[in-house]
Design an enzyme around this catalytic site. Sequence first.
Site, PDB file in Angstrom:
ATOM      1  N   ARG A 114       0.850  -1.104   0.089  1.00  0.00           N
ATOM      2  CA  ARG A 114      -0.112   0.030  -0.017  1.00  0.00           C
ATOM      3  C   ARG A 114       1.053   1.420  -0.079  1.00  0.00           C
ATOM      4  NH1 ARG A 114      -3.319  -3.243   3.444  1.00  0.00           N
ATOM      5  NH2 ARG A 114      -5.375  -3.861   2.655  1.00  0.00           N
ATOM      6  N   LYS A 136       4.133  11.998 -10.680  1.00  0.00           N
ATOM      7  CA  LYS A 136       3.301  11.045 -11.586  1.00  0.00           C
ATOM      8  C   LYS A 136       3.986   9.905 -11.815  1.00  0.00           C
ATOM      9  CE  LYS A 136       0.457  14.261 -14.606  1.00  0.00           C
ATOM     10  NZ  LYS A 136       0.323  14.806 -15.973  1.00  0.00           N
ATOM     11  N   GLU A 178      11.438  18.735 -24.296  1.00  0.00           N
ATOM     12  CA  GLU A 178      10.599  18.667 -23.162  1.00  0.00           C
ATOM     13  C   GLU A 178      10.993  20.050 -22.276  1.00  0.00           C
ATOM     14  OE1 GLU A 178       7.294  17.471 -21.345  1.00  0.00           O
ATOM     15  OE2 GLU A 178       8.340  16.008 -22.123  1.00  0.00           O
ATOM     16  N   LYS A 220       8.075  23.816 -12.431  1.00  0.00           N
ATOM     17  CA  LYS A 220       6.947  22.946 -12.454  1.00  0.00           C
ATOM     18  C   LYS A 220       6.692  22.923 -10.837  1.00  0.00           C
ATOM     19  CE  LYS A 220       6.227  17.985 -13.535  1.00  0.00           C
ATOM     20  NZ  LYS A 220       6.535  16.876 -14.364  1.00  0.00           N
ATOM     21  N   GLU A 230      -3.687  17.657 -10.989  1.00  0.00           N
ATOM     22  CA  GLU A 230      -4.119  18.007 -12.113  1.00  0.00           C
ATOM     23  C   GLU A 230      -5.371  18.254 -12.479  1.00  0.00           C
ATOM     24  OE1 GLU A 230      -1.442  16.863 -15.953  1.00  0.00           O
ATOM     25  OE2 GLU A 230      -3.195  15.590 -15.914  1.00  0.00           O
ATOM     26  N   ARG A 234      -2.305  22.865 -13.603  1.00  0.00           N
ATOM     27  CA  ARG A 234      -1.279  21.858 -13.668  1.00  0.00           C
ATOM     28  C   ARG A 234      -1.355  21.415 -15.315  1.00  0.00           C
ATOM     29  NH1 ARG A 234       1.405  16.978 -10.384  1.00  0.00           N
ATOM     30  NH2 ARG A 234       2.775  15.858 -11.913  1.00  0.00           N
ATOM     31  N   ASN A 238       0.754  20.066 -20.155  1.00  0.00           N
ATOM     32  CA  ASN A 238       0.555  18.974 -21.274  1.00  0.00           C
ATOM     33  C   ASN A 238       0.769  19.849 -22.551  1.00  0.00           C
ATOM     34  OD1 ASN A 238       0.112  16.736 -19.370  1.00  0.00           O
ATOM     35  ND2 ASN A 238      -1.811  17.658 -18.890  1.00  0.00           N
ATOM     36  N   HIS A 241       1.463  17.721 -25.720  1.00  0.00           N
ATOM     37  CA  HIS A 241       1.291  16.248 -25.148  1.00  0.00           C
ATOM     38  C   HIS A 241       0.291  15.319 -25.752  1.00  0.00           C
ATOM     39  CE1 HIS A 241       4.585  17.603 -22.756  1.00  0.00           C
ATOM     40  NE2 HIS A 241       5.016  16.090 -22.363  1.00  0.00           N
ATOM     41  N   HIS A 245       1.444  12.463 -27.613  1.00  0.00           N
ATOM     42  CA  HIS A 245       1.199  11.053 -26.993  1.00  0.00           C
ATOM     43  C   HIS A 245       0.542  10.174 -28.201  1.00  0.00           C
ATOM     44  CE1 HIS A 245       1.520  12.068 -22.313  1.00  0.00           C
ATOM     45  NE2 HIS A 245       2.899  11.913 -23.077  1.00  0.00           N
ATOM     46  N   HIS A 257       9.709  10.312 -27.177  1.00  0.00           N
ATOM     47  CA  HIS A 257       8.814  11.154 -26.563  1.00  0.00           C
ATOM     48  C   HIS A 257       9.260  12.676 -26.734  1.00  0.00           C
ATOM     49  CE1 HIS A 257       5.979  12.684 -23.635  1.00  0.00           C
ATOM     50  NE2 HIS A 257       7.116  13.496 -23.104  1.00  0.00           N
TER      51      HIS A 257
END
Length: 355
Positions: A114, A136, A178, A220, A230, A234, A238, A241, A245, A257
């Site tokens: 957990r 993330k 990026e 960031k 997000e 936030r 993206n 992206h 993606h 990427h």
Amino acid sequence: MKEILVNSESNSYKVIIDSLESVEFVAFGDAFFIIDKNVYKLHNKKVDRFIKKFKGKKVKYLFEATEKNKSFNAINKMLTELLKNSFGRDALVVAIGGGITGDTAGFAASIYNRGIAYVNIPTTLLSASDSAIGGKTGVNFNGLKNHIGSFYNPKSVVIDTEFFSTLPADEVICGLGEISKYSYLTENDFNDYLIENFHSIVELDEEKIVSILEKCITMKASVVENDEKEGGIRKILNLGHTFGHAVESSLSYKLKHGQAVVIGMAAAFFLSHSLGYIPEKKLNAFLTLITRFRPYVKPIKVDYDKVISYMSKDKKNRNSKIKFVLPMDFGMTMIDMEASVKDVKDALSKAISLF
């Protein structure tokens, strides 16, 4: 040594830019090291010296960091090793590698018992500037990028720029792709800096690399502090992206990427222009940095219907509508924007034609 604090509701942590030799983790004994196999091949002496600092049980797990292995199968193998070696809830997972390693190891740490502590040691320019910060974690699923995962912050992030010295040229370009994203999310001084210093950054000028890492991480951290999960602001991170993606997925990850993000940002700029949000002069200003990537991003051909299909399954969508991040100016970005399929295809076609 540089330290940047990332505050969040779940837990705060430091991003440290320093050599591994200078960093101590005295609070932890048992540690499970998930290491990119190629990184270990190139830097085994450095990594082993770092591992020796830990006083408890130590297990090395070498991971082949590919998009294909960013999967439940990889997670299963990591969890099996953690159980086999009887790691408890007080153990530490240490991820040493690029974004694939960090995302996958972080996800394994988030669900083992957990949730146990983990430290992220990014070894690529892309992961150090972006993916290692913000909590993330996750894996790809059914061909969809990062579709399964969790928000789970590390105990700390340690960036040792010596790892960058062995990066292939295309990995440096991925990182710079990026990094470029951040230059559109703030005043245009940063964008101008990247344009002017593009080639020395590609050649990994140490002083410039540390400077831009600080800037990206600080930006960031500021965004994440205000929107950890997000739900709002936030989403600006993206930029490029949604396109990127989908292109990555449609090409079965044959395009890296960072390069996909560059194409994706260009597509977002063209889309913003076609929808009337930016004039042509601003579009050209946005594209100036993008054109610096031309020698480094290989031409691609895509199935546009396939790209749209992947976009329709993007995890950022709401009410079954594809959502885009579109700029109005440097430092002025709109989220959750919609567009017709025709406009989306036209924008992507124009972006791809740049290369």
